[in-house]
Design an enzyme around this catalytic site. Sequence first.
Site, PDB file in Angstrom:
ATOM      1  N   HIS A   3      50.646  93.747  80.894  1.00 32.78           N
ATOM      2  CA  HIS A   3      49.685  94.690  80.326  1.00 32.78           C
ATOM      3  C   HIS A   3      49.852  96.106  80.864  1.00 32.78           C
ATOM      4  CE1 HIS A   3      47.564  91.907  77.751  1.00 32.78           C
ATOM      5  NE2 HIS A   3      47.778  91.007  78.694  1.00 32.78           N
ATOM      6  N   LYS A  12      45.768  90.449  63.929  1.00 33.49           N
ATOM      7  CA  LYS A  12      45.481  90.210  65.343  1.00 33.49           C
ATOM      8  C   LYS A  12      44.668  91.365  65.920  1.00 33.49           C
ATOM      9  CE  LYS A  12      45.536  88.882  69.611  1.00 33.49           C
ATOM     10  NZ  LYS A  12      46.738  88.893  70.456  1.00 33.49           N
TER      11      LYS A  12
END
EC number: 3.5.1.5
Length: 570
Positions: free
Chosen positions: A322, A219
Amino acid sequence: MSVKIPRSVYADMFGPTTGDRVRLADTDLIIEVEKDFTIYGEEVKFGGGKVIRDGMGQSQVTNAQGAADTVITNALIVDHWGIVKADVALKDGYIAAIGKAGNPDIQPGVTIIIGPGTDIIAGEGKILTAGGFDSHIHFICPQQIEHALMSGVTSMLGGGTGPSHGTFATTCTPGPWHLGRMIQSFDAFPVNLGLAGKGNASQPAALKEMIEAGACALKLHEDWGTTPAAIDNCLTVADDYDVQVMIHSDTLNESGFVEDTIKAFKGRTIHAFHTEGAGGGHAPDIIKVAGLPNVLPSSTNPTRPFTKNTIDEHLDMLMVCHHLDPSIAEDLAFAESRIRKETIAAEDILHDLGALSMMSSDSQAMGRLGEVIIRTWQTADKMKKQRGSLPQDSARNDNFRVKRYIAKYTINPAIAHGVARLIGSIEQGKLADLVLWSPAFFGVKPDLIIKGGSIVAAPMGDPNASIPTPQPVHYQPMFAAYGRSLFASSVVFTSQAAVAEGLAKKLGIQKSLYGVENTRSGISKKSMIHNDATPNIEVDPETYEVRADGELLTCAPAEVLPMAQRYFMY
């Protein structure tokens, strides 16, 4: 002697047959039975005074001689390849046959043998689908897995190490030690699981180390630095090991623009996460990659479908996931750059056109892992209401649209991640990962979840009651979720290199490893069943308007959705 009965009576007794139509939940989606594999007058059904009794629908054939372990009778199969009525045989944990069950000694046309060693699951009036595959999981907490399973998801792929800040934001498990600990934990869970290693590196050694330690994919995530150099290196290593690469590209356009990222792909196959961009990626035009022949694009479910609440909920969600600070102007600008109503509206339409190929959750990291299936069908329903029937469908049914949307969370992620030979559809020879639904509750609340041929979860009433149905009814794990049965009915997806290295023995795990295959040059956008469209997509940098082959893609946000509050009153 035969007798004619009305269709309604037949449907009540044996389920719908060819030409009958069924509404999916409370949506406007209507399916029509294309074929009935059973034989009129020779249908099998279990119960007192029914057909499946010794010497009648049940033969004397042993399991060793070919009788099925389990038969799901008279089920309405909904899959990418068809919408058909059939009996389904399960044997040794796999789908053995789709056809007509019964006793061949006295019944014609029998392709599935029922014997004394055969159990029966009544599929009359029920819909049978393949178990869902969620390929965008942040493994933040183990409790996620039970929630996903109870929604009809039987396979999960992603990354993480638990509630670390890296896992909150990025779907990758970094390094051999973390991969080993996570794979060892997978022995506790009755679903198929796979891990993505961290793909953000400009040199190959660390990536090779993770693949050999059990990663079944890599990823690339912008929070770790998705630069052109990292993209190129990651794809090069993936080509060498035959694993998929998933990408969350550079929202801030710091290391390049979407054109630079596309250039770094060099035409190689890659799975693009949350391709619309609200989940991350080059602002405002990452959605362009959905038109490329080498990109396998998926959505995450927080933007599915576009509703009047979508924009409002996203900003706070993004700040948390985030690790951003709303008091810092730059952090706030970063968040606001990702949330665009124009691209979210276009995402609805690109799904309906078959240009966006897959659906996933982004679990606890801006997505809801128990709602992958619900939100897929809510999107399909919204598009039917706003755009009408697809050209491939008739006025009588939405069969093609239904096949297109079910492929988004079953067969297409299985193809993308190299496990389509094992899971992803109801086909002979595949693992019996199946979900049974009542049509009125389709996509919302399953009747039964089958994993590797055994019942793994179901709604269950009071265990002290005299019958199974008294309230309170809760979803509960069943026997296949316990003991050694758990190990036998599910697998861990890894690289072929990890299998060859004897990783299962090294880690001391009980589950079997399944090495992914054909994830690179052997697949492309054209491999995405019913979802292989490659329009030329353009985004206006000032207005964010999206066009596909010159046509403006826009739609109104939904004011109300099906499959929602009326199903969750209690």
